[in-house]
Motif scaffolding. Sequence first.
Motif, mmCIF file in Angstrom:
data_model
loop_
_atom_site.group_PDB
_atom_site.id
_atom_site.type_symbol
_atom_site.label_atom_id
_atom_site.label_comp_id
_atom_site.label_asym_id
_atom_site.label_seq_id
_atom_site.Cartn_x
_atom_site.Cartn_y
_atom_site.Cartn_z
ATOM 1 N N LEU A 170 0.858 -1.179 0.000
ATOM 2 C CA LEU A 170 0.000 0.000 0.000
ATOM 3 C C LEU A 170 0.898 1.233 0.000
ATOM 4 O O LEU A 170 1.838 1.321 0.804
ATOM 5 C CB LEU A 170 -0.918 0.020 1.223
ATOM 6 N N TRP A 239 -3.791 3.440 -9.747
ATOM 7 C CA TRP A 239 -3.766 4.305 -8.570
ATOM 8 C C TRP A 239 -4.736 5.470 -8.779
ATOM 9 O O TRP A 239 -5.160 5.762 -9.908
ATOM 10 C CB TRP A 239 -2.353 4.828 -8.306
ATOM 11 N N GLU A 267 -2.569 7.709 -4.320
ATOM 12 C CA GLU A 267 -2.545 6.509 -3.487
ATOM 13 C C GLU A 267 -3.038 5.318 -4.288
ATOM 14 O O GLU A 267 -3.789 5.456 -5.266
ATOM 15 C CB GLU A 267 -3.404 6.690 -2.232
ATOM 16 N N SER A 269 -2.440 0.599 -4.487
ATOM 17 C CA SER A 269 -1.856 -0.640 -3.965
ATOM 18 C C SER A 269 -1.506 -1.552 -5.129
ATOM 19 O O SER A 269 -2.100 -1.467 -6.211
ATOM 20 C CB SER A 269 -2.823 -1.344 -3.012
#
Length: 414
Positions: A170, A239, A267, A269
């Motif tokens: 993450l 993302w 952000e 993962s």
Amino acid sequence: MESPPALMLDNPELSSGVLISGRLRVKPTEGPVTLAAIAMFLECTTTTKKPVVERCRACTTQVADLYQWQFLTKPRTFSSTLEELPFSHLVPGHLPCTTHGHVASIEYSLHVRARLDNGVEIEHRRDIVFQRALRPGNDKNSMRIFPPTKLTFHVTLPSVAHPIGELPVLFRLNGVTTKNPDGSQLRWRLRKIVWRIVEEEKTISPACPAHSAKVGGDGRGVAHDSDRDIGVGELKSGWKCDYTCVNHHHTSSASSSTPATSDGQIEGSFGVAIDHSSKPQCGVSAPNGTNITHSLVIELVISEEFVASSRATPAATGSARVLRTQFALRLTQRAGLGIAWDDETPPMYEDVPESPPQQFSVVGGNAANSNGNELPPAFEDLDLLDALALSVEGLDDLGDMRRPDGQVVSLNGA
């Protein structure tokens, strides 16, 4: 071997070791045989693939006896039937696990040597694999700063990694947007993520006494190291981008040349996995200098964009940069249930905190405790009416009852 696979739990300084047990089978091929001695050794063999002197066996291989079993105290005759000699041992937990690296290897084996009464010796060897498993803990949170930019990279990783399976990663990239006083923005766009898992191996090749003069320094040996990639991959999407300015620092003068800082973040993962065909080795640290570590290297390819205050003006793309960082990984075998051998044993009698129950004896027809004090009679020792009288204790106005022998029993007030 009767014991399960030899798996040590926890770090070497905390591990309680592993129990091994088995049976040595002895069966003569022709007629009875008298053996004068049977000995078995638990051996650790360290092999250096880059020795100090080529073709020198003493420089290449070192053998150490960790434990020894002596099965016979006097000569014994074995008939043609199969006989089994049991053995067991608690292997200490500080030993390094079995390793087959590119520059050094650590192997364990059970080496049996039997000597007949006529002096002839027989040998047999069986390899045994020792593995180590670290029990998983809380996820690790790490942060990296990339000056001169205001970018901060936050990553969350599991505490341990395994040779088989996927490792979730993450990430969050903060500080991607900067807002100028005139309303324009300068932001960073994430173009690509490149990751790889690196296995780094270091070892020291010792020198035998005959070639010790070839080794300088402290005389321990020659240091060697090797790096290789055991997993690679890249991503170009997956993302979420938020270029909204969260923290605006307004200036009093519009002509100020200092831009206002802002937040904005990216952000997402992704998963990383080890290529099993590369034959990865788990992390190990041996006293002879062999050390294997792993790290996750992440490279972020970003490009600079200038967005004018007018939406009609398209964004202008500037220079690109590569942000590179790495995070340590603890590669280990899976712990399974995560129960060590000393936690599986049942509790002993002296480990029970409560004392055993009091012992009773009979005094004058009634039970008494260990102090000799007489206890009240048991309920089943009373006849029916006496038991009924005790069971209605505290009740009034129940009248009288006559027993079969003519005696009257009053139940008023019990």
